[in-house]
Scaffold this motif. Structure first.
Motif, PDB file in Angstrom:
ATOM      1  N   ILE A  12       0.819  -1.218   0.000  1.00  0.00           N
ATOM      2  CA  ILE A  12       0.000   0.000   0.000  1.00  0.00           C
ATOM      3  C   ILE A  12       0.852   1.268   0.000  1.00  0.00           C
ATOM      4  CG2 ILE A  12      -1.994  -1.124   1.054  1.00  0.00           C
ATOM      5  CD1 ILE A  12      -1.295   0.364   3.649  1.00  0.00           C
ATOM      6  N   LYS A  14       3.236   2.432   2.239  1.00  0.00           N
ATOM      7  CA  LYS A  14       3.437   3.134   3.502  1.00  0.00           C
ATOM      8  C   LYS A  14       4.890   3.527   3.663  1.00  0.00           C
ATOM      9  CE  LYS A  14       0.084   1.053   6.669  1.00  0.00           C
ATOM     10  NZ  LYS A  14      -0.003   0.302   7.924  1.00  0.00           N
ATOM     11  N   VAL A  35       0.871   7.639   3.420  1.00  0.00           N
ATOM     12  CA  VAL A  35       0.253   6.729   2.463  1.00  0.00           C
ATOM     13  C   VAL A  35      -0.309   7.603   1.349  1.00  0.00           C
ATOM     14  CG1 VAL A  35      -1.507   4.978   2.051  1.00  0.00           C
ATOM     15  CG2 VAL A  35      -0.368   5.077   4.272  1.00  0.00           C
TER      16      VAL A  35
END
Length: 161
Positions: A12, A14, A35
Motif C-alpha cells: 500500500i 506506507k 500513504v
C-alpha cells in the motif's frame, strides 16, 4: 518489523518516520506514516532529540501536574517536532488539514493555543480544522499536551521520494 509487515507496507506504499526515542520501541509505533498523498502524524509532545521532555510540569504528591504554566512552552516544542516530521515527507504545517490537541487543562491550553498556533502556522487564522479535547491523563506524568496531525500533499509533493 516482521517480514509480513514490511510486505504489507510495500503493497500500500506506507512510509514511516521515527525520531529514535525510547518509547517508539517500547510502545511499538511510528511517529508518522505517509500513504499516498496523506501524512498521519502520531501524537506529538514536547521532547528533545534524546526523548527528554521540554518544559516538564511540576508534579504534586499524587504524581499529577501541580500547575499548567508550562503549557505554552510544551505546545511550542510540540509544534516544532511536528514540523520536523512533516519535513521528512516534503511537507510543512501549510499541508496540515486537521489537528487534534489533547490537553490536561482546557483553559490553559485555549489561552496558549491562540498565540502559539498563530505563530506556528504563521497566520492569524490557520487553514486547518482544529480540535481541542480535555483528557484526564497523557502518556507521561509531566506532559500537559499531545497533538496529532493529518496533512495532505499537493501533486508534486506527493510523488515518491
Amino acid at each position: 518489523m516482521q517480514s509480513n509487515d514490511v510486505d504489507a507496507a510495500a503493497v500500500i506504499g506506507k512510509e514511516a518516520a521515527y525520531f529514535g526515542v525510547p518509547w517508539e520501541d517500547a510502545y511499538g509505533y511510528a511517529q508518522a506514516i505517509k500513504v499516498g498523498d496523506t501524512i498521519h502524524v502520531s501524537g506529538q509532545l514536547s521532547h528533545d532529540e534524546k526523548g527528554n521532555l521540554i518544559a516538564p510540569a511540576s508534579l504534586d504528591e499524587a504524581g499529577k501536574p501541580a500547575e499548567f504554566s508550562k503549557m505554552e512552552q510544551q505546545m511550542r516544542a510540540t509544534y516544532a517536532n511536528a514540523v520536523k516530521l512533516l519535513a521528512r515527507f516534503g511537507a510543512t504545517l501549510d499541508n496540515v488539514v486537521e489537528e487534534t490537541l489533547y490537553v490536561l487543562d482546557v483553559d490553559a491550553a485555549f489561552t496558549a493555543a491562540g498565540k502559539v498556533r498563530k505563530e506556528a502556522y504563521g497566520t492569524a487564522r490557520p487553514l486547518c480544522a482544529s480540535n481541542l479535547i480535555g483528557v484526564t491523563r497523557l502518556a507521561f506524568p509531566k506532559q500537559l499536551i499531545e497533538i496529532t496531525f493529518k496533512a495532505v500533499l499537493s501533486g508534486a509533493e506527493a510523488k515518491p521520494r
